[in-house]
Design a protein around this motif. Structure first.
Motif, PDB file in Angstrom:
ATOM      1  N   GLN A 295       0.822  -1.200   0.000  1.00 38.15           N
ATOM      2  CA  GLN A 295       0.000   0.000   0.000  1.00 38.15           C
ATOM      3  C   GLN A 295       0.861   1.257   0.000  1.00 38.15           C
ATOM      4  OE1 GLN A 295      -2.060  -1.224   3.665  1.00 38.15           O
ATOM      5  NE2 GLN A 295      -3.982  -1.123   2.523  1.00 38.15           N
ATOM      6  N   CYS A 296       0.286   2.316  -0.566  1.00 36.60           N
ATOM      7  CA  CYS A 296       0.967   3.608  -0.603  1.00 36.60           C
ATOM      8  C   CYS A 296       1.125   4.154   0.810  1.00 36.60           C
ATOM      9  CB  CYS A 296       0.176   4.582  -1.473  1.00 36.60           C
ATOM     10  SG  CYS A 296       0.840   6.258  -1.490  1.00 36.60           S
ATOM     11  N   THR A 297       2.329   4.602   1.132  1.00 43.75           N
ATOM     12  CA  THR A 297       2.609   5.141   2.463  1.00 43.75           C
ATOM     13  C   THR A 297       1.755   6.357   2.773  1.00 43.75           C
ATOM     14  OG1 THR A 297       4.888   4.353   2.300  1.00 43.75           O
ATOM     15  CG2 THR A 297       4.445   6.050   3.947  1.00 43.75           C
ATOM     16  N   LYS A 298       1.399   7.126   1.744  1.00 40.53           N
ATOM     17  CA  LYS A 298       0.665   8.372   1.971  1.00 40.53           C
ATOM     18  C   LYS A 298      -0.848   8.177   1.921  1.00 40.53           C
ATOM     19  CE  LYS A 298       0.351  13.189   0.506  1.00 40.53           C
ATOM     20  NZ  LYS A 298       0.890  14.248  -0.415  1.00 40.53           N
ATOM     21  N   CYS A 299      -1.385   7.608   0.817  1.00 41.94           N
ATOM     22  CA  CYS A 299      -2.843   7.542   0.655  1.00 41.94           C
ATOM     23  C   CYS A 299      -3.441   6.221   1.120  1.00 41.94           C
ATOM     24  CB  CYS A 299      -3.242   7.817  -0.796  1.00 41.94           C
ATOM     25  SG  CYS A 299      -2.805   6.487  -1.945  1.00 41.94           S
ATOM     26  N   GLY A 300      -2.611   5.181   1.284  1.00 36.36           N
ATOM     27  CA  GLY A 300      -3.097   3.900   1.782  1.00 36.36           C
ATOM     28  C   GLY A 300      -3.685   2.976   0.738  1.00 36.36           C
ATOM     29  N   GLU A 301      -3.776   3.417  -0.514  1.00 36.45           N
ATOM     30  CA  GLU A 301      -4.330   2.560  -1.563  1.00 36.45           C
ATOM     31  C   GLU A 301      -3.311   1.509  -1.997  1.00 36.45           C
ATOM     32  OE1 GLU A 301      -5.728   4.809  -4.854  1.00 36.45           O
ATOM     33  OE2 GLU A 301      -7.128   6.020  -3.676  1.00 36.45           O
ATOM     34  N   ARG A 302      -3.823   0.340  -2.424  1.00 35.55           N
ATOM     35  CA  ARG A 302      -2.944  -0.711  -2.922  1.00 35.55           C
ATOM     36  C   ARG A 302      -2.505  -0.363  -4.341  1.00 35.55           C
ATOM     37  NH1 ARG A 302      -2.354  -4.872   0.291  1.00 35.55           N
ATOM     38  NH2 ARG A 302      -1.289  -6.019  -1.352  1.00 35.55           N
ATOM     39  N   PHE A 303      -1.349  -0.888  -4.736  1.00 35.82           N
ATOM     40  CA  PHE A 303      -0.794  -0.594  -6.049  1.00 35.82           C
ATOM     41  C   PHE A 303      -1.276  -1.616  -7.071  1.00 35.82           C
ATOM     42  CE2 PHE A 303       2.499   0.841  -2.998  1.00 35.82           C
ATOM     43  CZ  PHE A 303       2.378   2.196  -3.234  1.00 35.82           C
ATOM     44  N   TYR A 304      -1.584  -1.113  -8.257  1.00 32.62           N
ATOM     45  CA  TYR A 304      -1.930  -2.008  -9.366  1.00 32.62           C
ATOM     46  C   TYR A 304      -1.662  -1.262 -10.675  1.00 32.62           C
ATOM     47  CZ  TYR A 304      -4.190  -5.687 -11.999  1.00 32.62           C
ATOM     48  OH  TYR A 304      -4.429  -6.719 -12.874  1.00 32.62           O
ATOM     49  N   ASN A 305      -0.506  -1.546 -11.274  1.00 34.43           N
ATOM     50  CA  ASN A 305      -0.103  -0.879 -12.508  1.00 34.43           C
ATOM     51  C   ASN A 305      -0.061   0.635 -12.353  1.00 34.43           C
ATOM     52  OD1 ASN A 305       0.230  -3.263 -13.867  1.00 34.43           O
ATOM     53  ND2 ASN A 305      -1.792  -3.244 -14.806  1.00 34.43           N
ATOM     54  N   ASN A 306       0.450   1.095 -11.194  1.00 34.01           N
ATOM     55  CA  ASN A 306       0.607   2.530 -10.951  1.00 34.01           C
ATOM     56  C   ASN A 306       2.088   2.894 -10.996  1.00 34.01           C
ATOM     57  OD1 ASN A 306      -1.485   1.505  -8.459  1.00 34.01           O
ATOM     58  ND2 ASN A 306      -2.309   2.889 -10.003  1.00 34.01           N
ATOM     59  N   TYR A 307       2.365   4.154 -11.274  1.00 37.39           N
ATOM     60  CA  TYR A 307       3.733   4.649 -11.150  1.00 37.39           C
ATOM     61  C   TYR A 307       4.039   4.848  -9.670  1.00 37.39           C
ATOM     62  CZ  TYR A 307       3.086   5.711 -16.099  1.00 37.39           C
ATOM     63  OH  TYR A 307       2.824   5.621 -17.437  1.00 37.39           O
ATOM     64  N   ILE A 308       5.153   4.315  -9.222  1.00 35.57           N
ATOM     65  CA  ILE A 308       5.483   4.415  -7.799  1.00 35.57           C
ATOM     66  C   ILE A 308       6.949   4.816  -7.619  1.00 35.57           C
ATOM     67  CG2 ILE A 308       3.794   2.640  -7.190  1.00 35.57           C
ATOM     68  CD1 ILE A 308       6.214   0.735  -6.697  1.00 35.57           C
ATOM     69  N   LEU A 309       7.270   5.283  -6.424  1.00 40.06           N
ATOM     70  CA  LEU A 309       8.649   5.500  -5.975  1.00 40.06           C
ATOM     71  C   LEU A 309       8.875   4.566  -4.795  1.00 40.06           C
ATOM     72  CD1 LEU A 309       8.640   9.345  -6.270  1.00 40.06           C
ATOM     73  CD2 LEU A 309      10.235   7.846  -7.461  1.00 40.06           C
ATOM     74  N   LYS A 310       9.896   3.722  -4.904  1.00 42.20           N
ATOM     75  CA  LYS A 310      10.094   2.665  -3.924  1.00 42.20           C
ATOM     76  C   LYS A 310      11.521   2.701  -3.387  1.00 42.20           C
ATOM     77  CE  LYS A 310       9.571  -2.367  -3.415  1.00 42.20           C
ATOM     78  NZ  LYS A 310       9.179  -3.612  -4.114  1.00 42.20           N
ATOM     79  N   CYS A 311      11.635   2.527  -2.087  1.00 43.95           N
ATOM     80  CA  CYS A 311      12.938   2.493  -1.429  1.00 43.95           C
ATOM     81  C   CYS A 311      13.424   1.047  -1.322  1.00 43.95           C
ATOM     82  CB  CYS A 311      12.838   3.114  -0.044  1.00 43.95           C
ATOM     83  SG  CYS A 311      14.408   3.103   0.861  1.00 43.95           S
TER      84      CYS A 311
END
Length: 276
Positions: A247-263
């Motif tokens: 899930q997104c750290t900020k909005c809480g939505e799960r990812f599915y074919n989204n652009y993300i920034l990951k550590c």
């Protein structure tokens, strides 16, 4: 395809350019979508993460762009040089014109190749105003007329309507699901086999996103960049998010074919849109 690669000091870097991209004009005057101001070619048109939203297609991009010198208006090079008129086999009797901000409402307001609608009126289409005939940009330009596929030893041709004298229902040889012959599909006339256009991927595409037509995800976005930001102490990789990323750290939505920034050093992961 011919391209140029950086060879600075004999080693170079990861900078590559298609030959066609080296010939882009440095400025555009009187462009049909922004006639009032001059547009300048910029290698980096976005904010600190270098991406931006094209003012024409409203897609995320991080390649070269033409930017207005007087207002915050940007267009990616793909949209900047999309042809005004094309001749297409799906509608051979009339030329199709590119339209941006075009009203495609009503029962004919869908793409005749994939049979799905448009996100909104700001989406570019190729349309025949005389017939109420519309095509998605991707459907019109990105599907080759003939392909080869490992499931068939013969070339497969792009069909725009049911094949003559075909008996029974249509099924895709790849996914084995039913195929709508009123949408375009690839067909082998010798083996009488058919394949969904989405099951013969010659370009990156995502099936769950195809409801709105052949939308080519990531065609104008280069993945894998490393960015440093004040929002997180570690470098972040620019990727396509999947359900396994959580899930997104900020909005809480799960990812599915989204652009993300990951550590890669901790569990921090966030939608790109949540940082813009």
């Amino acid at each position: 395809m011919t391209f140029y690669k950086c060879k600075f000091n004999g080693q170079g870097c990861n900078f590559l350019l298609h030959e066609w991209c080296t010939r882009l004009p440095p400025e555009l005057k009187g462009h049909e979508y922004h006639q009032e101001h001059t547009l300048l070619l910029l290698p980096k048109a976005g904010h600190e993460f270098l991406w931006f939203y094209c003012s024409v297609c409203d897609d995320l991009c991080n390649g070269f762009a033409y930017s207005c010198v007087e207002c915050d208006w940007k267009i990616d090079v793909w949209c900047a040089f999309t042809r005004e008129k094309i001749k297409h086999k799906s509608h051979p009797n009339h030329l199709l014109s590119s339209h941006y901000g075009y009203n495609r409402s009503g029962e004919d307001g869908y793409c005749r190749m994939c049979l799905s609608g448009f996100i909104d009126n700001n989406e570019i289409s190729f349309s025949c105003g005389q017939c109420g005939f519309h095509l998605h940009l991707g459907c019109a330009l990105l599907l080759p007329e003939t392909i080869r596929h490992r499931y068939d030893k013969h070339p497969l041709s792009l069909a725009y309507s049911p094949v003559e004298n075909h008996e029974g229902d249509y099924f895709c040889e790849v996914c084995e699901e039913e195929l709508n012959p009123n949408a375009c599909f690839y067909h082998c006339h010798e083996c009488v086999q058919s394949i969904h256009t989405t099951c013969a991927p010659l370009i990156p595409q995502s099936k769950p996103y195809l409801y709105g037509g052949l939308r080519v995800l990531w065609k104008r976005v280069k993945m894998g960049g490393i960015y440093k930001t004040e929002y997180h102490p570690h470098p972040l990789s620019f990727l396509i998010g999947t359900t396994s990323d959580g899930q997104c750290t900020k909005c809480g939505e799960r990812f599915y074919n989204n652009y993300i920034l990951k550590c890669s050093e901790c569990k921090f992961v966030i939608h790109a849109r949540c940082l813009t």
